[in-house]
Design a protein around this motif. Structure first.
Motif, PDB file in Angstrom:
ATOM      1  N   GLY A  91       0.890  -1.215   0.010  1.00 49.19           N
ATOM      2  CA  GLY A  91       0.155   0.004  -0.196  1.00 49.19           C
ATOM      3  C   GLY A  91       0.853   1.231  -0.088  1.00 49.19           C
ATOM      4  O   GLY A  91       1.810   1.446  -0.759  1.00 49.19           O
ATOM      5  N   ALA A 113       0.347  -3.796  -4.090  1.00 46.53           N
ATOM      6  CA  ALA A 113      -0.717  -2.654  -4.207  1.00 46.53           C
ATOM      7  C   ALA A 113      -0.218  -1.583  -3.883  1.00 46.53           C
ATOM      8  O   ALA A 113      -0.758  -0.755  -2.818  1.00 46.53           O
ATOM      9  N   CYS A 115       0.685   2.485  -3.181  1.00 42.36           N
ATOM     10  CA  CYS A 115      -0.288   3.717  -3.235  1.00 42.36           C
ATOM     11  C   CYS A 115       0.806   4.893  -3.851  1.00 42.36           C
ATOM     12  O   CYS A 115       1.716   5.278  -3.028  1.00 42.36           O
ATOM     13  N   ASP A 144      -8.462  -2.696  -7.927  1.00 45.32           N
ATOM     14  CA  ASP A 144      -8.056  -1.790  -6.611  1.00 45.32           C
ATOM     15  C   ASP A 144      -8.608  -0.298  -7.004  1.00 45.32           C
ATOM     16  O   ASP A 144      -8.128   0.223  -7.417  1.00 45.32           O
ATOM     17  N   CYS A 147      -5.740   2.315  -4.552  1.00 48.37           N
ATOM     18  CA  CYS A 147      -4.648   2.628  -5.100  1.00 48.37           C
ATOM     19  C   CYS A 147      -4.724   2.306  -6.603  1.00 48.37           C
ATOM     20  O   CYS A 147      -4.539   1.181  -6.697  1.00 48.37           O
ATOM     21  N   HIS A 176      -7.667  -4.038  -3.522  1.00 47.65           N
ATOM     22  CA  HIS A 176      -6.474  -3.559  -2.861  1.00 47.65           C
ATOM     23  C   HIS A 176      -5.828  -4.553  -2.132  1.00 47.65           C
ATOM     24  O   HIS A 176      -4.625  -4.724  -1.965  1.00 47.65           O
TER      25      HIS A 176
END
Length: 232
Positions: A91, A113, A115, A144, A147, A176
């Motif tokens: 993330g 995943a 961001c 997702d 993100c 996500h």
């Protein structure tokens, strides 16, 4: 009276995950969950899986509780000496892993995943030069909603120009947290981390993704049953 700035605290690492507490450490994975909502249970399960899979090679995994990726790599070197380090970001921690890749101890970066910021036309793009000489793997669910996976594709495309050892896998129809295909994602992460830190060898899908020109190697589908195919 002179004022002195307080000393920098540096990074704080969680308890080491390792399969054999007495074994000499030959490689370190630093897991960076960041300030995101990526499920902490998924990070812990990957940490344990990596420790088990890398037991014979002397792999140890730490979750970074405080501090930057660069500070965490400094702490790993302080504890374990001159060993290769993989930054594994989840993330929001994916961005931290990418930015910390320039540390001299880091030989690989795994982003799950991630961001990433969406730059405006007047902003400078996220730097990628620090990825040169590192093995880089990004894995992202196509559904997702938290993100944007298209941002990780764009960054991977720019990174590929600076560093051929960059690939990206897409987990189709997953969100996500990558909950639906967590087994495959863990297997992919283990294959990449162990290959990057120790053997220099990867499974055929990862090898093909690293070798393929963009966009093929940056939109590589993560096949259902990936972990089972490796065990078979």
């Amino acid at each position: 009276m002179a004022q002195h700035a307080p000393p920098e605290r540096g990074a704080r690492l969680g308890r080491a995950a390792r399969a054999n507490g007495s074994q000499v450490v030959s490689g370190v994975v630093l897991l960076l969950p960041g300030r995101s909502r990526f499920p902490p249970g998924a990070v812990r399960s990957l940490s344990r899986a990596l420790a088990r899979a890398g037991a014979e090679e002397g792999l140890v995994a730490h979750t970074v509780l405080e501090g930057s990726a660069h500070e965490a790599a400094d702490e790993a070197v302080r504890r374990y000496g001159d060993v290769p380090v993989c930054l594994a970001g989840f993330g929001a921690g994916g961005l931290e892993a990418l930015r910390g890749a320039g540390h001299s101890a880091v030989n690989s970066v795994l982003c799950v995943a991630p961001c990433l910021p969406e730059a405006s036309p007047t902003d400078s793009p996220e730097p990628v030069k620090q990825l040169s000489g590192r093995q880089v793997l990004i894995v992202h669910g196509t559904n997702d909603a938290r993100c944007d996976p298209e941002l990780s594709f764009r960054l991977a495309a720019r990174a590929k120009k600076a560093n051929r050892a960059t690939c990206r896998f897409e987990v189709h129809s997953d969100g996500h947290s990558l909950r639906e295909h967590r087994t495959e994602v863990v297997a992919l992460a283990m294959d990449f981390v162990l290959g990057s830190l120790f053997s220099g060898r990867y499974s055929r899908p990862v090898t093909d993704a690293l070798a393929a020109p963009p966009p093929l190697g940056l939109r590589m589908p993560l096949a259902s049953g990936f972990g089972r195919s490796l065990r078979g």
